[in-house]
Design an enzyme around this catalytic site. Structure first.
Site, PDB file in Angstrom:
ATOM      1  N   HIS B  51       0.833  -1.211   0.000  1.00 20.17           N
ATOM      2  CA  HIS B  51       0.000   0.000   0.000  1.00 20.17           C
ATOM      3  C   HIS B  51       0.869   1.262   0.000  1.00 20.17           C
ATOM      4  O   HIS B  51       2.002   1.258   0.503  1.00 20.17           O
ATOM      5  CB  HIS B  51      -0.911   0.018   1.233  1.00 20.17           C
ATOM      6  CG  HIS B  51      -2.065  -0.941   1.147  1.00 20.17           C
ATOM      7  ND1 HIS B  51      -3.164  -0.868   1.974  1.00 20.17           N
ATOM      8  CD2 HIS B  51      -2.298  -1.995   0.328  1.00 20.17           C
ATOM      9  CE1 HIS B  51      -4.007  -1.832   1.675  1.00 20.17           C
ATOM     10  NE2 HIS B  51      -3.506  -2.543   0.680  1.00 20.17           N
ATOM     11  N   GLU B  53       0.780   4.024   1.757  1.00 22.26           N
ATOM     12  CA  GLU B  53       1.224   4.551   3.061  1.00 22.26           C
ATOM     13  C   GLU B  53       2.432   3.781   3.591  1.00 22.26           C
ATOM     14  O   GLU B  53       3.326   4.354   4.222  1.00 22.26           O
ATOM     15  CB  GLU B  53       0.099   4.446   4.108  1.00 22.26           C
ATOM     16  CG  GLU B  53      -1.168   5.211   3.775  1.00 22.26           C
ATOM     17  CD  GLU B  53      -2.198   4.334   3.080  1.00 22.26           C
ATOM     18  OE1 GLU B  53      -1.834   3.595   2.130  1.00 22.26           O
ATOM     19  OE2 GLU B  53      -3.366   4.382   3.475  1.00 22.26           O
ATOM     20  N   CYS B  81      -6.452   1.845   5.482  1.00 22.28           N
ATOM     21  CA  CYS B  81      -6.992   0.557   5.938  1.00 22.28           C
ATOM     22  C   CYS B  81      -6.415   0.258   7.333  1.00 22.28           C
ATOM     23  O   CYS B  81      -5.551   0.994   7.813  1.00 22.28           O
ATOM     24  CB  CYS B  81      -6.605  -0.545   4.942  1.00 22.28           C
ATOM     25  SG  CYS B  81      -4.880  -1.088   5.083  1.00 22.28           S
ATOM     26  N   CYS B  84      -2.509   0.134   7.434  1.00 18.76           N
ATOM     27  CA  CYS B  84      -1.854   1.436   7.275  1.00 18.76           C
ATOM     28  C   CYS B  84      -2.142   2.347   8.464  1.00 18.76           C
ATOM     29  O   CYS B  84      -1.261   3.078   8.919  1.00 18.76           O
ATOM     30  CB  CYS B  84      -2.276   2.062   5.956  1.00 18.76           C
ATOM     31  SG  CYS B  84      -1.671   1.095   4.544  1.00 18.76           S
TER      32      CYS B  84
END
Lengths: 146, 146
Positions: B51, B53, B81, B84
């Protein structure tokens, strides 16, 4: 069988301890074979992402060539934090087995329970495997720090 | 100022889209300077950890040589999410700024709110910055997939 994989995770926790890290270790198993290993490396690598589970998930994804890890069981000596619990959800890991509870930051029942939240994926969770050994290695580490 | 950094995150989301990834981008800013950048790489790198982040936090830790990132603001086009959000807590990031809400997996208010949970660290959260642009890039991506 579960004890055997938790022993492997404990061996990795001891490696973390020898490196001056909080002793947490993790293995990921599929069909009886270990496909990922990790240990805490936060201080050595100076990264907030340096938890045992993150390293083990990264390795398992490389081993299996997939970001989805269904049919995998993750064994970790300490209850996963929110970051690691979230990574377990993202990886679609089937079963999480942990040793010691983490009343301060645990996200599998202690502080939060992301495994039983409103998210799409809901792994099976088994707690307290070799709990005493997993707790003792942490207690000893913090006792020596004082 | 906030808009400027979200535009940088949107530029990274567009790079993700060009690579066939769900378009999400992230930058981390400290004292007016970008210290970490990331974009979604889950399919390309075949990792559940891919992801935006996570990549940005890893880079910010390398840039600053520290696993703690106080005084940093994280700008991301989509609500983080659980993984993260947990990484943001672990990194002690001061402020989280996101564009679009994620009603399916958001952990900063939509499905869960880890930023206002029982955990030690509680970052400031600012939502809806360039919300329309951040939403549209996702909607367009999924429309093309159908």
């Amino acid at each position: 069988m579960m004890t055997r994989f938790m022993q492997e995770a404990l061996a990795l926790a001891r490696q973390a301890e020898a490196a001056g890290e909080i002793p947490v270790g993790c293995v990921i198993e599929k069909d009886g074979v270990i496909v990922g290993r990790g240990r805490n490396r936060r201080e050595t690598d100076r990264t907030a992402l340096g938890h045992a589970e993150i390293e083990a998930i990264a390795e398992a994804c490389r081993t299996l060539g997939e970001w989805r890890l269904p049919g995998c069981r993750l064994f970790v000596t300490l209850e996963p934090c929110p970051m690691c619990a979230g990574a377990i959800l993202n990886a679609r890991i089937s079963t999480v087995v942990f040793g010691a509870w983490d009343p301060r930051a645990g996200a599998c029942g202690s502080v939060e329970d992301l495994m039983r939240g409103q998210f799409t994926h809901r792994p099976e969770v088994i707690s307290g495997i070799l709990e005493r050994e997993c707790e003792d290695i942490l207690k000893d580490f913090f006792k020596k720090l004082r």
